[in-house]
Design an enzyme around this catalytic site. Structure first.
Site, PDB file in Angstrom:
ATOM      1  N   ASN A   8       0.839  -1.201   0.000  1.00  0.00           N
ATOM      2  CA  ASN A   8       0.000   0.000   0.000  1.00  0.00           C
ATOM      3  C   ASN A   8       0.872   1.249   0.000  1.00  0.00           C
ATOM      4  O   ASN A   8       0.372   2.340   0.201  1.00  0.00           O
ATOM      5  CB  ASN A   8      -0.924   0.005   1.231  1.00  0.00           C
ATOM      6  N   ASN A   9       2.176   1.055  -0.205  1.00  0.00           N
ATOM      7  CA  ASN A   9       3.109   2.181  -0.190  1.00  0.00           C
ATOM      8  C   ASN A   9       3.379   2.644  -1.635  1.00  0.00           C
ATOM      9  O   ASN A   9       4.055   1.957  -2.396  1.00  0.00           O
ATOM     10  CB  ASN A   9       4.408   1.710   0.491  1.00  0.00           C
ATOM     11  N   LYS A  12       7.049   2.724  -2.806  1.00  0.00           N
ATOM     12  CA  LYS A  12       7.656   1.432  -3.171  1.00  0.00           C
ATOM     13  C   LYS A  12       7.205   1.015  -4.566  1.00  0.00           C
ATOM     14  O   LYS A  12       7.993   0.515  -5.368  1.00  0.00           O
ATOM     15  CB  LYS A  12       7.233   0.348  -2.171  1.00  0.00           C
ATOM     16  N   ASP A  68       9.361  -6.630   2.819  1.00  0.00           N
ATOM     17  CA  ASP A  68       9.384  -6.030   4.143  1.00  0.00           C
ATOM     18  C   ASP A  68      10.813  -5.549   4.368  1.00  0.00           C
ATOM     19  O   ASP A  68      11.775  -6.240   4.000  1.00  0.00           O
ATOM     20  CB  ASP A  68       8.951  -7.017   5.227  1.00  0.00           C
ATOM     21  N   THR A  69      10.938  -4.363   4.933  1.00  0.00           N
ATOM     22  CA  THR A  69      12.249  -3.732   5.064  1.00  0.00           C
ATOM     23  C   THR A  69      12.496  -3.307   6.499  1.00  0.00           C
ATOM     24  O   THR A  69      11.568  -2.882   7.182  1.00  0.00           O
ATOM     25  CB  THR A  69      12.302  -2.496   4.122  1.00  0.00           C
ATOM     26  N   ASP A 151      14.859   7.690   4.480  1.00  0.00           N
ATOM     27  CA  ASP A 151      15.775   8.132   3.416  1.00  0.00           C
ATOM     28  C   ASP A 151      16.570   9.401   3.743  1.00  0.00           C
ATOM     29  O   ASP A 151      17.762   9.475   3.437  1.00  0.00           O
ATOM     30  CB  ASP A 151      15.007   8.343   2.098  1.00  0.00           C
ATOM     31  N   LYS A 171      18.865   5.665  -6.558  1.00  0.00           N
ATOM     32  CA  LYS A 171      18.662   4.894  -5.327  1.00  0.00           C
ATOM     33  C   LYS A 171      18.483   3.418  -5.675  1.00  0.00           C
ATOM     34  O   LYS A 171      19.088   2.534  -5.054  1.00  0.00           O
ATOM     35  CB  LYS A 171      17.432   5.427  -4.565  1.00  0.00           C
ATOM     36  N   HIS A 176      18.892  -1.540  -0.971  1.00  0.00           N
ATOM     37  CA  HIS A 176      18.445  -2.832  -0.458  1.00  0.00           C
ATOM     38  C   HIS A 176      17.322  -3.404  -1.335  1.00  0.00           C
ATOM     39  O   HIS A 176      17.389  -4.534  -1.784  1.00  0.00           O
ATOM     40  CB  HIS A 176      17.946  -2.627   0.982  1.00  0.00           C
ATOM     41  N   ARG A 177      16.289  -2.557  -1.634  1.00  0.00           N
ATOM     42  CA  ARG A 177      15.155  -3.054  -2.425  1.00  0.00           C
ATOM     43  C   ARG A 177      15.590  -3.331  -3.863  1.00  0.00           C
ATOM     44  O   ARG A 177      15.162  -4.283  -4.479  1.00  0.00           O
ATOM     45  CB  ARG A 177      13.994  -2.050  -2.385  1.00  0.00           C
TER      46      ARG A 177
HETATM   47  P1  IMP Z   1       7.896  -1.678   5.503  1.00  0.00           P
HETATM   48  O1  IMP Z   1       8.757  -2.554   4.682  1.00  0.00           O
HETATM   49  O2  IMP Z   1       6.941  -0.919   4.622  1.00  0.00           O
HETATM   50  O3  IMP Z   1       7.229  -2.379   6.661  1.00  0.00           O
HETATM   51  O4  IMP Z   1       8.843  -0.558   6.076  1.00  0.00           O
HETATM   52  C1  IMP Z   1       9.321  -0.511   7.394  1.00  0.00           C
HETATM   53  C2  IMP Z   1       9.812   0.885   7.694  1.00  0.00           C
HETATM   54  O5  IMP Z   1      10.997   1.155   6.971  1.00  0.00           O
HETATM   55  C3  IMP Z   1       8.840   2.005   7.349  1.00  0.00           C
HETATM   56  O6  IMP Z   1       8.965   3.010   8.323  1.00  0.00           O
HETATM   57  C4  IMP Z   1       9.320   2.508   6.029  1.00  0.00           C
HETATM   58  O7  IMP Z   1       9.007   3.869   5.830  1.00  0.00           O
HETATM   59  C5  IMP Z   1      10.819   2.283   6.147  1.00  0.00           C
HETATM   60  N1  IMP Z   1      11.393   1.971   4.835  1.00  0.00           N
HETATM   61  C6  IMP Z   1      11.134   0.902   4.037  1.00  0.00           C
HETATM   62  N2  IMP Z   1      11.856   0.981   2.910  1.00  0.00           N
HETATM   63  C7  IMP Z   1      12.571   2.133   2.999  1.00  0.00           C
HETATM   64  C8  IMP Z   1      13.489   2.770   2.125  1.00  0.00           C
HETATM   65  O8  IMP Z   1      13.783   2.325   1.019  1.00  0.00           O
HETATM   66  N3  IMP Z   1      14.014   3.930   2.570  1.00  0.00           N
HETATM   67  C9  IMP Z   1      13.699   4.484   3.784  1.00  0.00           C
HETATM   68  N4  IMP Z   1      12.851   3.939   4.627  1.00  0.00           N
HETATM   69  C10 IMP Z   1      12.283   2.762   4.238  1.00  0.00           C
END
Ligand code: IMP
Length: 197
Positions: A8-9, A12, A68-69, A151, A171, A176-177
């Site tokens: 839902n982001n 991303k 998931d990050t 970021d 980027k 990572h992604r």
């Molecule tokens: P999720 O993967 O959407 O659960 O992200 C976990 C947290 O890490 C959230 O606060 C995101 O905003 C942050 N996050 C995920 N990917 C990135 C990125 O590429 N850059 C900066 N923050 C990130």
């Protein structure tokens, strides 16, 4: 090949669109009429990524992947990690999270951190994981307006600017992604070749 990105982001989704080859038709959750909150209740990146992908695969019947990050900060014993989204509280903003990180690292010289992404993929019921890690440092203050999340305070190794000062393409080439996505694409190429023969 049609593939749903279970997120839902919007940031991303648009990052991924710049990374995937045109042979892969990337569908969003709204493209498949999924307007639900995806469950994310596990305590590992792998668990959360697969939970989101499984939810879409089981309820909507599409091949799909989810990521998931986590941000792992060395001086904070690799926290916030899997709890990166809720670091400053349940309904906190990205800015709240950044403020907390900068506060925790106040007077700390060790600024080393890794961003880690796990992508979980389900194709015809078969599950796979892809990992990408980007190492860098947490800056002393916010810099840049692009990107999202942490970021503005993450400076990847080898660069004199934060992710938030980079274009999506810049980027994506080192993130990572981006790294996890490259592995996903390699795998998709292999299985589409296998299907032809
Ligand atoms: P999720 O993967 O959407 O659960 O992200 C976990 C947290 O890490 C959230 O606060 C995101 O905003 C942050 N996050 C995920 N990917 C990135 C990125 O590429 N850059 C900066 N923050 C990130």
């Amino acid at each position: 090949m049609k593939l749903v990105f279970a997120t839902n982001n919007p940031h991303k989704l648009s990052e991924l669109k710049t990374m995937l080859p045109k042979e892969i038709e990337l569908l969003s959750l709204s493209d498949i009429n999924c307007h639900e909150e995806l469950p994310e209740t596990q305590n590992t990146l792998e668990g959360n990524a697969m939970q989101k992908a499984s939810f879409v695969y089981q309820n909507y019947g599409y091949n799909c992947f989810a990521d998931d990050t986590g941000l792992e900060i060395e001086a904070l014993n690799n926290q916030p990690g899997v709890y990166s989204a809720r670091y400053a509280g349940l309904h906190c903003s990205a800015d709240d999270n950044i403020k907390k990180v900068l506060q925790q690292l106040h007077a700390e010289n060790n600024r080393f951190a890794n961003f880690k992404t796990i992508i979980a993929l389900i194709i015809d019921g078969q599950e796979n994981y892809f990992e990408g890690v980007c190492s860098g440092k947490i800056t002393l203050a916010k810099n840049g307006k692009q990107g999202f999340g942490y970021d503005p305070v993450f400076k990847p190794d080898g660069f004199e600017k934060t992710f938030a000062e980079m274009s999506k393409k810049e980027k994506g080439a080192i993130s990572h992604r981006g790294k996890a996505t490259k592995k996903l694409v390699q795998y998709l190429k292999i299985i589409s070749c296998q299907k032809l023969f």
